[in-house]
Structures are given as C-alpha cells and as structure tokens.
Design a protein around this motif. Structure first.
Motif, short mmCIF file in Angstrom:
data_model
loop_
_atom_site.label_atom_id
_atom_site.label_comp_id
_atom_site.label_asym_id
_atom_site.label_seq_id
_atom_site.Cartn_x
_atom_site.Cartn_y
_atom_site.Cartn_z
N GLU A 25 28.76 43.02 20.22
CA GLU A 25 30.08 43.29 20.96
C GLU A 25 30.92 42.06 21.01
N LYS A 26 32.11 42.39 20.77
CA LYS A 26 33.19 41.08 20.79
C LYS A 26 33.08 40.94 22.40
N ALA A 27 33.28 39.66 22.79
CA ALA A 27 33.66 39.45 24.24
C ALA A 27 34.29 38.07 24.32
N ILE A 28 34.89 37.77 25.69
CA ILE A 28 35.25 36.56 25.80
C ILE A 28 34.74 35.97 27.11
N LYS A 29 34.49 34.73 27.07
CA LYS A 29 33.91 33.88 27.95
C LYS A 29 34.84 33.80 29.21
N ASP A 30 34.17 33.53 30.39
CA ASP A 30 34.65 33.73 31.83
C ASP A 30 35.82 32.44 31.79
N SER A 31 35.65 31.34 31.32
CA SER A 31 36.52 30.33 31.47
C SER A 31 37.56 30.33 30.58
N ASP A 32 37.63 31.40 29.50
CA ASP A 32 38.70 31.43 28.41
C ASP A 32 39.44 32.38 29.16
N LEU A 33 38.70 33.54 29.59
CA LEU A 33 39.36 34.66 30.28
C LEU A 33 40.16 34.26 31.45
N ALA A 34 39.94 33.42 32.19
CA ALA A 34 40.48 32.74 33.41
C ALA A 34 41.79 32.08 32.88
N ALA A 35 41.78 31.26 31.86
CA ALA A 35 42.60 30.57 31.20
C ALA A 35 43.81 31.40 30.46
N PHE A 37 44.51 34.53 31.63
CA PHE A 37 45.33 34.85 32.97
C PHE A 37 46.05 33.99 33.71
N GLY A 38 45.78 32.75 33.31
CA GLY A 38 46.60 31.65 33.85
C GLY A 38 46.13 31.19 35.26
N ILE A 39 44.93 31.37 35.71
CA ILE A 39 44.31 31.16 36.67
C ILE A 39 43.11 30.29 36.56
N SER A 40 42.62 29.61 37.51
CA SER A 40 41.38 28.66 37.46
C SER A 40 40.21 29.86 37.54
N ARG A 41 38.94 29.10 36.96
CA ARG A 41 37.96 29.98 36.94
C ARG A 41 37.34 30.12 38.21
N SER A 42 37.44 29.33 39.20
CA SER A 42 36.96 29.63 40.44
C SER A 42 37.68 30.48 41.35
N ALA A 43 39.08 30.72 40.65
CA ALA A 43 39.99 31.73 41.26
C ALA A 43 39.56 33.01 40.93
N LEU A 44 39.36 33.06 39.53
CA LEU A 44 38.67 34.25 39.08
C LEU A 44 37.44 34.77 39.76
N TYR A 45 36.79 33.99 40.03
CA TYR A 45 35.40 34.35 40.67
C TYR A 45 35.59 34.77 42.20
N ALA A 46 36.52 34.12 42.88
CA ALA A 46 36.98 34.45 44.33
C ALA A 46 37.48 35.90 44.12
N LYS A 47 38.15 36.08 43.21
CA LYS A 47 38.80 37.57 43.14
C LYS A 47 37.70 38.69 42.78
N LEU A 48 36.49 38.25 42.04
CA LEU A 48 35.56 39.30 41.50
C LEU A 48 34.56 39.21 42.38
N SER A 49 34.32 38.23 43.67
CA SER A 49 33.14 37.87 44.24
C SER A 49 32.25 39.30 44.63
N GLY A 50 32.84 39.98 45.46
CA GLY A 50 31.79 41.42 45.84
C GLY A 50 31.91 42.37 44.80
N LYS A 51 32.76 42.09 43.83
CA LYS A 51 32.69 43.37 42.76
C LYS A 51 31.89 43.11 41.72
N LEU A 52 31.54 41.88 41.37
CA LEU A 52 30.93 41.51 40.19
C LEU A 52 29.55 42.36 39.92
N TRP A 53 28.98 42.39 40.86
CA TRP A 53 27.58 42.97 40.86
C TRP A 53 27.62 44.54 40.46
#
Length: 155
Positions: A25-35, A37-53
C-alpha cells in the motif's frame, strides 16, 4: 498558543516524493505527514494521543528500524495510508487540515513517485539495445493482453 496556519496549496510532486510502499500500500511516514500538515511531529502525536490505538491495522503501519534514520526518540516510526491521512485530518479538525488531508489522500490515490527516483528509464534512453528490448517486451505484453481479451469475448 500559535496562530492559525495559512493554507498554501501543496504540489502533488511534493507529496509524491514522500510516498513509500508498505505491505503493498502507498503510505506516508509520520514525520513527513506532520511536515505536510505544517506542525511538528510531537504536536501531531499530542493531537492523536488517545485516539491512535483506535486506528485499524490497515490505516496505520508500524515500520521497522530501517525507516528510523537517526531518530532520537523511542516512539516507533508509523506510516499512514490514505484512510489514515483522512482520519488524522479529521482529528486535527480545522479547515486547513481537512483541505491538506484531502490533497494528500488524493495524491496517494492517483500519483506515483516521480521518475527522478527511478534510474532505469534514463539507462534505457542512453542504450539503444535496452530501449529496443524494452519496446519489444511492451509490445509482446500488449499482444498477450489483447489475445486474452479476445479469448474472453469469444467464449
């Protein structure tokens, strides 16, 4: 608190340059996806924190250590598929993120990596023997497909 992000239309070639293949499948790495979206990777994971699972395994893939390339944190590298990008855009939930997510998902669906990453077409162009061999193989493949279509129509 930062101000609102300014939306700039992303070029499809910029998105296509960061697309990887994961389990077919085609996919995008988390760091590239955050870039994108124009946010940092840590900000991306902060938003996804409880929902990622809650994400299904087909939406997000955990990558091997080969994809880490010098990352300092202990969090594994994740790759988001087309559906994952749309889920992330929905979780970020502002208009800019939704527009960017739609562009990324469309690029994942329709675009291939640019030919800059492939060396074989350039090699074929320089070598007439390889170019002739490639053209012959393409014509044989087209003829075989045509025979297959004709066979299905007649039966």
């Amino acid at each position: 608190m930062s101000g609102p992000r300014i939306y700039r239309r992303l070029s499809a070639s910029k998105i296509a340059a960061v697309v990887i293949q994961v389990r077919g499948e085609k996919a995008i790495k988390d760091s590239d996806l955050a870039a994108l979206f124009g946010i940092s990777r840590s900000a991306l994971y902060a938003k996804l924190s409880g929902k990622l699972w809650r994400f299904k395994p087909t939406v997000v893939h955990k990558l091997s250590k080969a994809h880490d390339r010098g990352r300092q944190d202990v969090r594994p590298t994740l790759a988001f598929t087309q559906a994952g990008v749309l889920l992330v855009a929905g979780i970020l939930a502002d208009d800019t993120s939704l527009e960017i997510g739609m562009e990324i998902a469309h690029a994942l669906k329709t675009r291939r990596r640019s030919s800059l990453h492939k060396k074989r077409p350039a090699r074929r162009a320089k070598d007439p023997k390889k170019a002739a061999s490639y053209a012959g193989a393409k014509s044989r493949l087209a003829a075989a497909r045509l025979r297959g279509v004709r066979g299905r129509v007649l039966h």
